[in-house]
Enzyme design. Sequence first.
Site, PDB file in Angstrom:
ATOM      1  N   ASP A   1       8.956  16.354  -2.359  1.00  0.00           N
ATOM      2  CA  ASP A   1       8.392  16.587  -3.680  1.00  0.00           C
ATOM      3  C   ASP A   1       7.260  15.617  -4.002  1.00  0.00           C
ATOM      4  O   ASP A   1       7.500  14.432  -4.277  1.00  0.00           O
ATOM      5  CB  ASP A   1       9.530  16.444  -4.709  1.00  0.00           C
TER       6      ASP A   1
ATOM      7  N   ASP B   1       1.714  19.872  -6.611  1.00  0.00           N
ATOM      8  CA  ASP B   1       3.126  19.516  -6.667  1.00  0.00           C
ATOM      9  C   ASP B   1       3.982  20.371  -5.734  1.00  0.00           C
ATOM     10  O   ASP B   1       4.322  21.510  -6.056  1.00  0.00           O
ATOM     11  CB  ASP B   1       3.613  19.660  -8.121  1.00  0.00           C
TER      12      ASP B   1
HETATM   13  C1  RX0 Z   1       9.120  24.145  -3.555  1.00  0.00           C
HETATM   14  O1  RX0 Z   1      10.520  23.990  -3.743  1.00  0.00           O
HETATM   15  C2  RX0 Z   1      10.797  23.657  -5.069  1.00  0.00           C
HETATM   16  C3  RX0 Z   1      12.298  23.366  -5.255  1.00  0.00           C
HETATM   17  C4  RX0 Z   1      12.801  24.084  -6.498  1.00  0.00           C
HETATM   18  C5  RX0 Z   1      12.314  23.362  -7.765  1.00  0.00           C
HETATM   19  C6  RX0 Z   1      13.008  23.965  -8.992  1.00  0.00           C
HETATM   20  O2  RX0 Z   1      12.449  25.277  -9.148  1.00  0.00           O
HETATM   21  C7  RX0 Z   1      14.522  24.070  -8.816  1.00  0.00           C
HETATM   22  C8  RX0 Z   1      15.043  25.348  -8.699  1.00  0.00           C
HETATM   23  C9  RX0 Z   1      16.432  25.520  -8.540  1.00  0.00           C
HETATM   24  C10 RX0 Z   1      17.291  24.418  -8.521  1.00  0.00           C
HETATM   25  C11 RX0 Z   1      16.754  23.124  -8.644  1.00  0.00           C
HETATM   26  C12 RX0 Z   1      15.380  22.925  -8.779  1.00  0.00           C
HETATM   27  C13 RX0 Z   1      14.938  21.536  -8.858  1.00  0.00           C
HETATM   28  C14 RX0 Z   1      15.139  20.810 -10.042  1.00  0.00           C
HETATM   29  C15 RX0 Z   1      14.753  19.469 -10.110  1.00  0.00           C
HETATM   30  C16 RX0 Z   1      14.216  18.832  -8.985  1.00  0.00           C
HETATM   31  C17 RX0 Z   1      14.014  19.568  -7.802  1.00  0.00           C
HETATM   32  C18 RX0 Z   1      14.383  20.894  -7.735  1.00  0.00           C
HETATM   33  C19 RX0 Z   1      12.686  23.196 -10.316  1.00  0.00           C
HETATM   34  C20 RX0 Z   1      13.255  23.927 -11.532  1.00  0.00           C
HETATM   35  C21 RX0 Z   1      12.951  23.115 -12.813  1.00  0.00           C
HETATM   36  C22 RX0 Z   1      11.445  22.876 -12.953  1.00  0.00           C
HETATM   37  N1  RX0 Z   1      11.008  22.221 -11.735  1.00  0.00           N
HETATM   38  C23 RX0 Z   1      10.671  20.884 -11.726  1.00  0.00           C
HETATM   39  O3  RX0 Z   1      10.632  20.186 -12.716  1.00  0.00           O
HETATM   40  C24 RX0 Z   1      10.319  20.229 -10.383  1.00  0.00           C
HETATM   41  C25 RX0 Z   1       8.877  19.700 -10.346  1.00  0.00           C
HETATM   42  C26 RX0 Z   1       8.934  18.839  -9.127  1.00  0.00           C
HETATM   43  N2  RX0 Z   1       7.865  17.839  -9.128  1.00  0.00           N
HETATM   44  C27 RX0 Z   1      10.306  18.188  -9.121  1.00  0.00           C
HETATM   45  O4  RX0 Z   1      10.186  16.829  -9.462  1.00  0.00           O
HETATM   46  C28 RX0 Z   1      11.126  18.957 -10.134  1.00  0.00           C
HETATM   47  C29 RX0 Z   1      11.179  23.047 -10.508  1.00  0.00           C
END
Ligand code: RX0
Length: 338
Positions: free
Chosen positions: A38, A224
């Site tokens: 990330d 990001d």
């Molecule tokens: C490309 O793969 C992306 C992984 C999925 C990210 C994500 O879609 C997710 C989906 C399902 C479950 C958990 C998470 C997730 C949640 C927190 C951290 C990492 C993954 C996040 C959903 C919420 C908003 N978002 C971010 O803020 C992210 C923004 C990023 N910078 C992080 O710090 C948090 C993306």
Amino acid sequence: TDDKNGTVPTPLTNYLDTQYFGEITIGSPPQLFNVVFDTGSANLWVPSQSCSPFSTACFTHNRYDASQSRTYVENGTGFSIQYAAGNVRGFLSEDVVVVGGIPVVQVFAEAASLSAMPFIFAKFDGVLGMGYPNVAIDGITPVFDGIMSQHVLTEEVFSIYYSRDPKHSPGGELVLGGTDPDYYSGNFNYMDTKETGKWEVNMKGVSVGMEMMFCAEGCTAVIDSGSSYITGPASSVSALMKNIGAQLDESGYKVNCNTVKTLPSVTFHLGGQEYSLTWEDYILWQTQIEADVCTVTFRALDVPPPTGPMWILGANFIARYYTEFDRRNNRIGFATAV
Ligand SMILES: COCCCC[C@@](O)(c1ccccc1-c1ccccc1)[C@@H]1CCCN(C(=O)[C@H]2C[C@@H](N)[C@@H](O)C2)C1
């Protein structure tokens, strides 16, 4: 996988074009974890063996067990991180982390509690922040900085490939110390990061079709790798969605699948180049039993000044433009992904 500049590429898994993650190990003997690499954060955390059995999100993922590692060093300092959605709380520990074949003694967080939302939907265990040290919580040296200080990398860069089609394997690739020509064509175009010590650049505008519609006076773009989608200021995103005839429902913006092929390109003007996304890049087409669902992979997110207004270019952008993150020259390079 052959050796690239002293490291071994890390193949990534692509879950439905929305979650991309790869394997690391922590401890001796090695304990396996799937993590999101990330660039929007700078800490490493994984679920802890000591998490409450009632924390479903923790319980359904791989958990680090300090008692099973002979290289574990206790720390115990409290840790918490708040995301746009979801939060993680725990404590710090230190152990040997292996990423791309490179071992590094690393302070990381054992998550003792993970918010059910959204982590019960996570196909990965934790997050490995690839951001700059100045965004690291508790001033912890990030993993990539620990690797750079070993002087094992030919170049102080890392590169990310995200596949666009979940059926292709690998779903992506992280290279530490270089780039992988197997996954891009043409030359890289570079742009300097803003002096903030974040993976963000100045953007000159956002066009829809041939018309410059947003950020005409300039704004910030964050690259990001931990975001699934592209986010932009709510006013801009709602205008963009109106323009393409998208409707907002509880799970995001949807368009009628049979209008998809006529949708305009969305172009991001970065570093003197234009980076266009076509409907194939920004529409998630899910074939369902009753009717196909076409989701627009843009989200509204208002970040207040002075940090904002900003756009966040996430996985759907990186999947089209292979990205090199250059810590030596504090710049980002894009090449057309293949
Ligand atoms: C490309 O793969 C992306 C992984 C999925 C990210 C994500 O879609 C997710 C989906 C399902 C479950 C958990 C998470 C997730 C949640 C927190 C951290 C990492 C993954 C996040 C959903 C919420 C908003 N978002 C971010 O803020 C992210 C923004 C990023 N910078 C992080 O710090 C948090 C993306």
